[in-house]
Design a protein around this motif. Structure first.
Motif, PDB file in Angstrom:
ATOM      1  N   LEU A 160      42.111  43.676 -67.326  1.00 43.91           N
ATOM      2  CA  LEU A 160      40.657  43.845 -67.304  1.00 43.91           C
ATOM      3  C   LEU A 160      40.293  45.009 -68.217  1.00 43.91           C
ATOM      4  CD1 LEU A 160      39.447  43.351 -63.635  1.00 43.91           C
ATOM      5  CD2 LEU A 160      40.299  41.705 -65.294  1.00 43.91           C
ATOM      6  N   LYS A 161      39.195  44.822 -68.942  1.00 42.99           N
ATOM      7  CA  LYS A 161      38.753  45.906 -69.831  1.00 42.99           C
ATOM      8  C   LYS A 161      37.487  46.563 -69.328  1.00 42.99           C
ATOM      9  CE  LYS A 161      38.733  46.885 -74.141  1.00 42.99           C
ATOM     10  NZ  LYS A 161      38.206  46.825 -75.496  1.00 42.99           N
ATOM     11  N   GLU A 162      36.644  45.753 -68.654  1.00 41.28           N
ATOM     12  CA  GLU A 162      35.329  46.274 -68.289  1.00 41.28           C
ATOM     13  C   GLU A 162      34.782  45.530 -67.076  1.00 41.28           C
ATOM     14  OE1 GLU A 162      31.214  47.173 -70.803  1.00 41.28           O
ATOM     15  OE2 GLU A 162      32.624  45.678 -71.519  1.00 41.28           O
ATOM     16  N   TYR A 163      34.086  46.263 -66.197  1.00 38.97           N
ATOM     17  CA  TYR A 163      33.346  45.634 -65.112  1.00 38.97           C
ATOM     18  C   TYR A 163      31.900  45.471 -65.569  1.00 38.97           C
ATOM     19  CZ  TYR A 163      37.249  47.472 -62.298  1.00 38.97           C
ATOM     20  OH  TYR A 163      38.488  47.776 -61.789  1.00 38.97           O
ATOM     21  N   LEU A 164      31.326  44.281 -65.347  1.00 33.73           N
ATOM     22  CA  LEU A 164      29.934  44.047 -65.741  1.00 33.73           C
ATOM     23  C   LEU A 164      29.116  43.820 -64.476  1.00 33.73           C
ATOM     24  CD1 LEU A 164      30.775  41.544 -68.638  1.00 33.73           C
ATOM     25  CD2 LEU A 164      30.273  43.991 -68.843  1.00 33.73           C
ATOM     26  N   THR A 165      27.957  44.456 -64.399  1.00 34.57           N
ATOM     27  CA  THR A 165      27.187  44.406 -63.151  1.00 34.57           C
ATOM     28  C   THR A 165      25.829  43.746 -63.361  1.00 34.57           C
ATOM     29  OG1 THR A 165      26.465  46.639 -63.661  1.00 34.57           O
ATOM     30  CG2 THR A 165      28.247  46.417 -62.082  1.00 34.57           C
ATOM     31  N   ASP A 166      25.221  43.318 -62.249  1.00 39.87           N
ATOM     32  CA  ASP A 166      23.871  42.762 -62.331  1.00 39.87           C
ATOM     33  C   ASP A 166      22.854  43.889 -62.155  1.00 39.87           C
ATOM     34  OD1 ASP A 166      23.779  43.367 -59.651  1.00 39.87           O
ATOM     35  OD2 ASP A 166      24.066  41.310 -58.968  1.00 39.87           O
ATOM     36  N   GLU A 167      21.573  43.504 -62.059  1.00 36.60           N
ATOM     37  CA  GLU A 167      20.522  44.538 -62.008  1.00 36.60           C
ATOM     38  C   GLU A 167      20.597  45.374 -60.731  1.00 36.60           C
ATOM     39  OE1 GLU A 167      19.136  40.756 -60.335  1.00 36.60           O
ATOM     40  OE2 GLU A 167      20.073  41.258 -62.225  1.00 36.60           O
ATOM     41  N   LYS A 168      21.262  44.832 -59.671  1.00 36.54           N
ATOM     42  CA  LYS A 168      21.392  45.610 -58.426  1.00 36.54           C
ATOM     43  C   LYS A 168      22.620  46.519 -58.427  1.00 36.54           C
ATOM     44  CE  LYS A 168      20.742  41.957 -55.674  1.00 36.54           C
ATOM     45  NZ  LYS A 168      21.052  41.206 -54.505  1.00 36.54           N
ATOM     46  N   GLY A 169      23.383  46.404 -59.493  1.00 34.84           N
ATOM     47  CA  GLY A 169      24.597  47.236 -59.569  1.00 34.84           C
ATOM     48  C   GLY A 169      25.805  46.571 -58.939  1.00 34.84           C
ATOM     49  N   ASP A 170      25.700  45.279 -58.579  1.00 34.67           N
ATOM     50  CA  ASP A 170      26.841  44.558 -58.009  1.00 34.67           C
ATOM     51  C   ASP A 170      27.620  43.835 -59.109  1.00 34.67           C
ATOM     52  OD1 ASP A 170      26.186  45.300 -55.414  1.00 34.67           O
ATOM     53  OD2 ASP A 170      24.803  43.610 -55.168  1.00 34.67           O
ATOM     54  N   MET A 171      28.885  43.601 -58.839  1.00 29.28           N
ATOM     55  CA  MET A 171      29.750  42.938 -59.821  1.00 29.28           C
ATOM     56  C   MET A 171      29.211  41.547 -60.182  1.00 29.28           C
ATOM     57  SD  MET A 171      32.719  43.693 -61.259  1.00 29.28           S
ATOM     58  CE  MET A 171      33.591  44.771 -60.131  1.00 29.28           C
ATOM     59  N   ARG A 172      29.162  41.253 -61.475  1.00 27.58           N
ATOM     60  CA  ARG A 172      28.769  39.899 -61.867  1.00 27.58           C
ATOM     61  C   ARG A 172      29.816  39.252 -62.777  1.00 27.58           C
ATOM     62  NH1 ARG A 172      27.236  39.035 -66.965  1.00 27.58           N
ATOM     63  NH2 ARG A 172      26.783  40.968 -68.059  1.00 27.58           N
ATOM     64  N   ALA A 173      30.639  40.057 -63.464  1.00 25.21           N
ATOM     65  CA  ALA A 173      31.642  39.510 -64.379  1.00 25.21           C
ATOM     66  C   ALA A 173      32.615  40.608 -64.788  1.00 25.21           C
ATOM     67  CB  ALA A 173      30.961  38.936 -65.621  1.00 25.21           C
ATOM     68  N   VAL A 174      33.702  40.193 -65.421  1.00 24.02           N
ATOM     69  CA  VAL A 174      34.638  41.177 -65.997  1.00 24.02           C
ATOM     70  C   VAL A 174      34.994  40.747 -67.414  1.00 24.02           C
ATOM     71  CG1 VAL A 174      35.705  41.989 -63.864  1.00 24.02           C
ATOM     72  CG2 VAL A 174      36.605  39.935 -64.971  1.00 24.02           C
ATOM     73  N   THR A 175      35.326  41.704 -68.246  1.00 26.08           N
ATOM     74  CA  THR A 175      35.851  41.391 -69.575  1.00 26.08           C
ATOM     75  C   THR A 175      37.372  41.451 -69.484  1.00 26.08           C
ATOM     76  OG1 THR A 175      33.992  42.609 -70.450  1.00 26.08           O
ATOM     77  CG2 THR A 175      35.678  41.980 -72.022  1.00 26.08           C
ATOM     78  N   VAL A 176      38.011  40.405 -70.000  1.00 28.31           N
ATOM     79  CA  VAL A 176      39.470  40.315 -69.925  1.00 28.31           C
ATOM     80  C   VAL A 176      40.045  40.352 -71.334  1.00 28.31           C
ATOM     81  CG1 VAL A 176      41.411  38.894 -69.143  1.00 28.31           C
ATOM     82  CG2 VAL A 176      39.269  38.880 -67.855  1.00 28.31           C
ATOM     83  N   LEU A 177      41.053  41.188 -71.517  1.00 30.00           N
ATOM     84  CA  LEU A 177      41.707  41.298 -72.831  1.00 30.00           C
ATOM     85  C   LEU A 177      43.066  40.612 -72.778  1.00 30.00           C
ATOM     86  CD1 LEU A 177      42.064  42.727 -75.700  1.00 30.00           C
ATOM     87  CD2 LEU A 177      43.227  44.536 -74.393  1.00 30.00           C
TER      88      LEU A 177
END
Ligand code: NAP
Length: 311
Positions: free
Chosen positions: A202-219
């Motif tokens: 995993l490279k990065e955690y991506l969040t929604d407008e509420k600050g909850d997890m919505r996706a991850v970037t995978v390398l």
């Protein structure tokens, strides 16, 4: 001279304090770095018996502390730096804050810390779609895709467990073969809901407008390619480290993974008067309730030890 010093304020430590407090031993608890332990980093706890509606982790720990204090427990917010058995049979406990205590018994309840990936915003995401415990948090993510990171027994066990809830479980591992035992690995890989993603991190955690997890970037470590996985939760299962660094030089026996070794069915360590409880000695169950149970056992063992000294 103290009767009992309890090192650590997770479920094991507070339960040991409740029991030794009720035995009128006036326990002294030394809080440690993260007062309240691992449960303070979780949100709702649904599997601690007695709370059918669930309870927030920090509140459960606060209640345990109140219960311990009600029975005469004293608390010092400090960090133990060393524990040493003395020639007169007592134990000397020193703290980072410069305090020194002599005590008949010590209960080591310093827990274990999950390993994390050290990605940006990791600390603030714990409890908002990032966790290290599938047993605790899996049920909060029904019918959504999730990611498990790791390739050991924990990762395989958690991935298999999560298929009961999640619509899909991506198993992201940094190599192209699992470290897990064959039976666990085979079970995970045979599960149609589990999709392994090899040679990746995993490279990065991506969040929604509420600050909850919505996706991850995978390398992909081989190709250098980056992709995005839409997931509601990331379960980091790359191992735990027991908090035993302060025991260096104490003579307390540790196993090859640095967990405190308990003597058979008792909580006694290899040094008389020094007991352990909870995750610091347990890399198998690691549950709040098992830590609490073990804290109770350590308190009873310490109490019997003190009674024998008095006799
Ligand atoms: P582990 O065996 O140490 O495995 C950790 C996994 O995480 C490895 O696959 C490792 O990759 C990976 N990893 C470590 N650091 C990483 C990082 N920074 N980024 C990405 N990946 C990383 O830990 P565990 O699975 O928690 O197991 C610990 C012990 O408990 C083991 O002895 C295990 O057998 C036992 N256990 C038993 C059971 C059971 O029998 N039911 C269940 C769980 C655990 P590499 O493979 O590349 O090193």
């Amino acid at each position: 001279m103290e009767n009992v010093i309890i090192i650590g304020t997770g479920c094991a430590g507070w339960t040991a304090a409740v029991y030794t407090g009720r035995a009128n031993l006036k326990p002294l608890v030394i809080s440690g770095e993260q007062p309240g332990g691992q449960l303070t980093t979780t949100t709702e706890v649904e599997n601690f018996p007695g709370f059918p509606e669930g309870i927030m982790g920090p509140e459960l720990m606060m209640r345990m502390q109140q219960q311990a204090e009600k029975f005469g427990t004293r608390v010092e917010y400090d960090l133990v730096s060393s524990v040493a058995k003395q020639s007169d049979g007592s134990i000397l406990v020193k703290t980072a804050g410069g305090a020194e205590y002599h005590t008949h018994t010590v209960i080591i309840a310093t827990g274990a810390s999950p390993r994390w990936l050290f990605l940006d915003r990791e600390k603030e995401l714990v409890g908002h779609g990032l966790t290290s415990c599938a047993t605790c948090d899996g049920a909060f993510y029904p019918d959504v895709p999730v990611v498990v990171v790791g390739g050991g027994d924990s990762a395989c066990e958690e991935a298999s467990f999560l298929t009961r809830f999640a619509s899909k479980v991506y198993l992201v591992h940094r190599r192209d073969e699992l470290r897990a035992s064959k039976i666990m690995a085979d079970r995970a890989l045979a599960n149609p809901k589990i999709e392994p993603i090899w040679n990746s991190e995993l490279k990065e955690y991506l969040t929604d407008e509420k600050g909850d997890m919505r996706a991850v970037t995978v390398l992909n470590r081989l190709t250098g390619e980056e992709s995005e996985l839409e997931v509601k939760c990331v379960f980091v299962a790359i191992g735990h480290d027991p908090n035993t660094g302060f025991l260096a030089g104490s003579g307390v026996a540790l196993d090859e993974d640095s967990y405190v070794v308990q003597n058979g069915h008792s909580t006694q360590t290899n040094i008389s008067g020094i007991f352990s409880a909870g995750d610091v000695s347990d890399h198998i169950y690691r549950q709040a309730i098992t830590a609490a149970g073990n804290g109770c056992q350590a308190a009873l063992d310490a109490e019997r030890y003190i009674t024998a000294l008095e006799d």
